[in-house]
Design a protein around this motif. Sequence first.
Motif, PDB file in Angstrom:
ATOM      1  N   GLN A  87      10.986  54.591  66.365  1.00 27.29           N
ATOM      2  CA  GLN A  87      11.183  54.850  67.788  1.00 27.29           C
ATOM      3  C   GLN A  87      12.634  54.563  68.195  1.00 27.29           C
ATOM      4  OE1 GLN A  87       8.736  56.217  69.654  1.00 27.29           O
ATOM      5  NE2 GLN A  87       7.684  56.284  67.677  1.00 27.29           N
ATOM      6  N   THR A  88      13.405  54.015  67.297  1.00 26.68           N
ATOM      7  CA  THR A  88      14.793  53.656  67.613  1.00 26.68           C
ATOM      8  C   THR A  88      15.752  54.659  66.980  1.00 26.68           C
ATOM      9  OG1 THR A  88      15.185  52.399  65.623  1.00 26.68           O
ATOM     10  CG2 THR A  88      14.098  51.231  67.420  1.00 26.68           C
ATOM     11  N   PRO A  89      16.998  54.673  67.423  1.00 20.06           N
ATOM     12  CA  PRO A  89      17.975  55.583  66.803  1.00 20.06           C
ATOM     13  C   PRO A  89      18.433  55.111  65.425  1.00 20.06           C
ATOM     14  CG  PRO A  89      18.970  54.447  68.691  1.00 20.06           C
ATOM     15  CD  PRO A  89      17.567  53.932  68.561  1.00 20.06           C
ATOM     16  N   HIS A  90      17.913  53.963  64.961  1.00 20.60           N
ATOM     17  CA  HIS A  90      18.330  53.438  63.661  1.00 20.60           C
ATOM     18  C   HIS A  90      18.194  54.467  62.542  1.00 20.60           C
ATOM     19  CE1 HIS A  90      18.110  49.216  65.154  1.00 20.60           C
ATOM     20  NE2 HIS A  90      19.054  49.090  64.258  1.00 20.60           N
TER      21      HIS A  90
END
Length: 161
Positions: A87-90
């Motif tokens: 869910q993160t841009p990682h």
Amino acid sequence: MQPAIHEGQLNGKGFRFAIVASRWNDFISSRLVEGALDALARLGVAEKAVAVYKVPGSFEIPLLALKVAGSKKFDAVICLGTIIRGQTPHFEYIAHEVTRGISQAGMETGVPVVFGIITADNLDQAIDRAGVKLGNKGFEAATTAVELVNLYKEAFEKDEG
Ligand code: DLZ
């Protein structure tokens, strides 16, 4: 016209390989390592000719791959890891940097550094790509490494006679 075709054989005898693997998503990544070791054994690589290096996450793979390739102790380096979109841009950052860094390690050292990183949208997809034997990205990456070391030897190290 029939030009010479240079292609690597799948014979690992006499070559040395390093595996650089990440522990992140280890239940999948460890299957990639198993797949790679299985491929190397099947292709005739001696156990003592293989070393496995572990790092915490895939982001750490490129620098270690660069150092291992630069050590000149190995004929090829096989990079293994699992990056799953979250869910993160990682995901985008890590996948991009790992891909670029692995390529750079090979280009800077002249040693084949093979990309065996799963980049998957979800867990199921990642598991599918870490299956046994032919469906295992570690197995495929190790097979690629064996082919490449043979190709380089055949194309650039043999006397033309
Ligand atoms: C932080 C992070 C995230 C969010 N996801 C993954 C992943 O899916 N796969 C992976 O191999 N590593 C991940 N990491 C960890 C980073 O690769 C790295 O270890 C840390 O950011 C510390 O530098």
